[in-house]
Design an enzyme around this catalytic site. Structure first.
Site, PDB file in Angstrom:
ATOM      1  N   HIS A  40       8.452  -1.465  -6.630  1.00 40.35           N
ATOM      2  CA  HIS A  40       9.305  -2.130  -7.499  1.00 40.35           C
ATOM      3  C   HIS A  40       8.986  -1.528  -8.979  1.00 40.35           C
ATOM      4  O   HIS A  40       9.362  -1.996  -9.837  1.00 40.35           O
ATOM      5  CB  HIS A  40       9.039  -3.628  -7.734  1.00 40.35           C
ATOM      6  CG  HIS A  40       9.574  -4.258  -6.378  1.00 40.35           C
ATOM      7  ND1 HIS A  40      10.794  -4.674  -6.035  1.00 40.35           N
ATOM      8  CD2 HIS A  40       8.845  -4.843  -5.473  1.00 40.35           C
ATOM      9  CE1 HIS A  40      10.866  -5.145  -4.943  1.00 40.35           C
ATOM     10  NE2 HIS A  40       9.768  -5.080  -4.243  1.00 40.35           N
ATOM     11  N   GLY A 129      12.293  -2.413   6.382  1.00 38.50           N
ATOM     12  CA  GLY A 129      11.432  -2.005   4.940  1.00 38.50           C
ATOM     13  C   GLY A 129      10.987  -0.478   5.049  1.00 38.50           C
ATOM     14  O   GLY A 129      10.428  -0.113   4.431  1.00 38.50           O
ATOM     15  N   SER A 131      13.189   1.939   5.223  1.00 40.00           N
ATOM     16  CA  SER A 131      14.432   2.578   4.514  1.00 40.00           C
ATOM     17  C   SER A 131      15.499   3.255   5.523  1.00 40.00           C
ATOM     18  O   SER A 131      15.866   4.475   5.363  1.00 40.00           O
ATOM     19  CB  SER A 131      13.884   3.740   3.666  1.00 40.00           C
ATOM     20  OG  SER A 131      14.119   3.456   2.310  1.00 40.00           O
ATOM     21  N   SER A 132      16.075   2.619   6.622  1.00 38.73           N
ATOM     22  CA  SER A 132      16.739   2.811   7.335  1.00 38.73           C
ATOM     23  C   SER A 132      17.981   3.293   6.969  1.00 38.73           C
ATOM     24  O   SER A 132      18.834   4.179   7.083  1.00 38.73           O
ATOM     25  CB  SER A 132      17.089   2.092   8.781  1.00 38.73           C
ATOM     26  OG  SER A 132      17.292   0.749   8.153  1.00 38.73           O
ATOM     27  N   ASP A 177      14.019   5.648  -2.115  1.00 36.39           N
ATOM     28  CA  ASP A 177      14.119   5.902  -0.678  1.00 36.39           C
ATOM     29  C   ASP A 177      15.154   7.273  -0.494  1.00 36.39           C
ATOM     30  O   ASP A 177      14.904   7.861   0.593  1.00 36.39           O
ATOM     31  CB  ASP A 177      14.911   4.793   0.016  1.00 36.39           C
ATOM     32  CG  ASP A 177      14.117   3.116  -0.487  1.00 36.39           C
ATOM     33  OD1 ASP A 177      12.882   3.357  -0.841  1.00 36.39           O
ATOM     34  OD2 ASP A 177      14.561   2.237  -0.486  1.00 36.39           O
TER      35      ASP A 177
HETATM   36  C1  GLA Z   1      13.497  -1.010  -1.677  1.00 37.39           C
HETATM   37  C2  GLA Z   1      14.577  -0.167  -2.827  1.00 37.39           C
HETATM   38  C3  GLA Z   1      13.817   1.075  -3.584  1.00 37.39           C
HETATM   39  C4  GLA Z   1      12.477   0.268  -4.304  1.00 37.39           C
HETATM   40  C5  GLA Z   1      11.638  -0.497  -3.335  1.00 37.39           C
HETATM   41  C6  GLA Z   1      10.661  -1.192  -3.982  1.00 37.39           C
HETATM   42  O1  GLA Z   1      13.125   0.054  -0.772  1.00 37.39           O
HETATM   43  O2  GLA Z   1      15.712   0.631  -2.175  1.00 37.39           O
HETATM   44  O3  GLA Z   1      14.329   1.724  -4.369  1.00 37.39           O
HETATM   45  O4  GLA Z   1      12.760  -0.485  -5.564  1.00 37.39           O
HETATM   46  O5  GLA Z   1      12.624  -1.520  -2.482  1.00 37.39           O
HETATM   47  O6  GLA Z   1       9.660  -0.497  -4.479  1.00 37.39           O
END
Ligand code: GLA
Length: 394
Positions: A40, A129, A131-132, A177
């Site tokens: 974050h 979580g 990043s798919s 991501d």
């Molecule tokens: C998600 C968002 C990222 C980042 C994370 C937390 O993956 O897509 O941009 O903010 O949460 O670190």
């Protein structure tokens, strides 16, 4: 045949099977990611330390003679389509939102796309979580660039993917991501400065392994709770600017200033801002720890990050707390933390390379004995960013 070779070979054949397409498809792969630390912080202009992993989303694409973008997702057995010239936000969520949102953002940037039939598949756990969504965006962007003869500019595409996700899908994430999916480096994590968008590779020591621990718990509320946290950060910055107008984001704030303005902020904003200010320096410290081979220090930073995400930022979950606790008790574990936005999904652990096999088995069994969710524990390697497996004839 390796597991990767078998699903990508099947993917290459799918456009013919599903759409009756005759042409040999373009096949683009983009990796998922774990974030080692710096959570974050990307939308607060701070540093992050993500690593692209050896799990991918693949897109096989064939050109069409018209202006339709049609896509089939193997995981959902679903086909969706839209007209390229009519795509407009808000386009909503669901897997097709990431495909259409990317195409929309590319067209907004003036890129001349061709109509296409796409098939999406992969070996990256979905909505966990890892990043798919960004992997789907970057694989889509690379396939569409190749079909239309557009030069692949990974940084620009990462920003367009982020724009599509923010404006078309409505989740206003940072750029971490997409940057990782587009620009990951084999064998290394990336120390990315989200203000300047410059990154350097930080090698993962050979004595260490990164293990993903998927709690199996869905990331419900992830979108709305995520937007709520980023709104809090913006609110905190507006209030702090009343005393320090030069502040642009929480990256520019230190603990002394924050503590001095605790009343002005109120407890909720103070705690959230405090987490971000503390987390902002951790990727730099972790990069130094990894580079000097101090895995204990790296693990301690990971544990502290998890604690802050749980106590101050409040984005952990019972399952994420449990699996990280189980992990920390196993021999060879240097540290563990949730990775990505939180609210369910995956955690990671930094583990001594010679202990990984037992660690994976024991954490899987320990968590499985307490929670009946479709969890999974597996080690990952650092991979390169998006790439073509086969490209369009020129
Ligand atoms: C998600 C968002 C990222 C980042 C994370 C937390 O993956 O897509 O941009 O903010 O949460 O670190």
């Amino acid at each position: 045949m390796t597991a990767r070779a078998s699903w990508t070979a099947a993917l290459e054949r799918r456009p013919a099977k599903i759409f009756g397409a005759g042409a040999r498809p373009v096949v683009a792969l983009a990796p998922g990611r774990v974030n080692l630390i710096g959570e974050h912080t990307d939308y607060n202009d701070g540093w992050v330390l993500p690593m692209a992993i050896d799990r991918h989303v693949g897109v096989a694409a064939v050109p069409r003679g018209d202006r339709v973008l049609r896509a089939h997702a193997v995981a959902f057995g679903e086909t969706r389509e839209g007209r390229l010239d009519e795509l407009a936000p808000p386009g909503g969520g669901g897997w097709f939102g990431y495909v259409a949102g990317t195409a929309w953002a590319m067209r907004e940037a003036g890129l001349e796309l061709r109509g296409a039939d796409l098939v999406v598949d992969g070996d990256l756990p979905l909505a966990a979580g890892l990043s798919s969504s960004a992997a789907l965006e970057m694989a889509t962007a690379l396939a569409l660039c190749d079909l239309a003869g557009i030069e692949w500019r990974p940084l620009e595409m990462a920003r367009l993917g982020q724009k599509g996700e923010g404006e078309y899908v409505g989740v206003r994430g940072g750029v971490m991501d997409q940057f990782t999916a587009a620009l990951g480096q084999a064998g290394s994590a990336l120390l990315l400065d989200c203000r300047s968008l410059t990154a350097r590779a930080v090698g993962i020591p050979v004595e260490a392994a990164v293990v993903v621990m998927d709690t199996g718990a869905p990331r419900s509320l992830a979108g709305s709770a995520y937007n709520d946290r980023s709104a809090s950060c913006r609110d905190a910055v507006s209030l702090l600017r009343q005393v320090r107008p030069e502040i642009r984001s929480l990256r520019d704030v230190d603990l002394e200033l924050l503590d001095g303005e605790r009343e002005r902020l109120g407890e909720k904003l103070y705690l959230r801002a405090r987490f971000v200010v503390e987390e902002t320096g951790r990727p730099l410290a972790m990069a130094a720890a990894l580079e000097s081979g101090d895995l204990r220090a790296a693990g301690t930073l990971m544990n502290a990050s998890h604690e802050g995400l749980r106590e101050l930022y409040q984005v952990s979950s019972a399952e994420l707390d449990l699996i990280t606790e189980i992990a920390r008790r196993r021999p060879g574990c240097f540290g563990a933390r949730l990775t990505g936005a939180g609210f369910g999904g995956c955690a990671i652990a930094l583990v001594a390379a010679d202990r990984v096999g037992a660690f994976v088995d024991e954490v899987g069994a320990g968590y499985g004995a307490r929670v009946s969710l479709p969890s999974a524990v597996f080690s990952v390697r650092a991979e390169g960013g998006a790439r073509l497996l086969s490209s369009a004839p020129r």
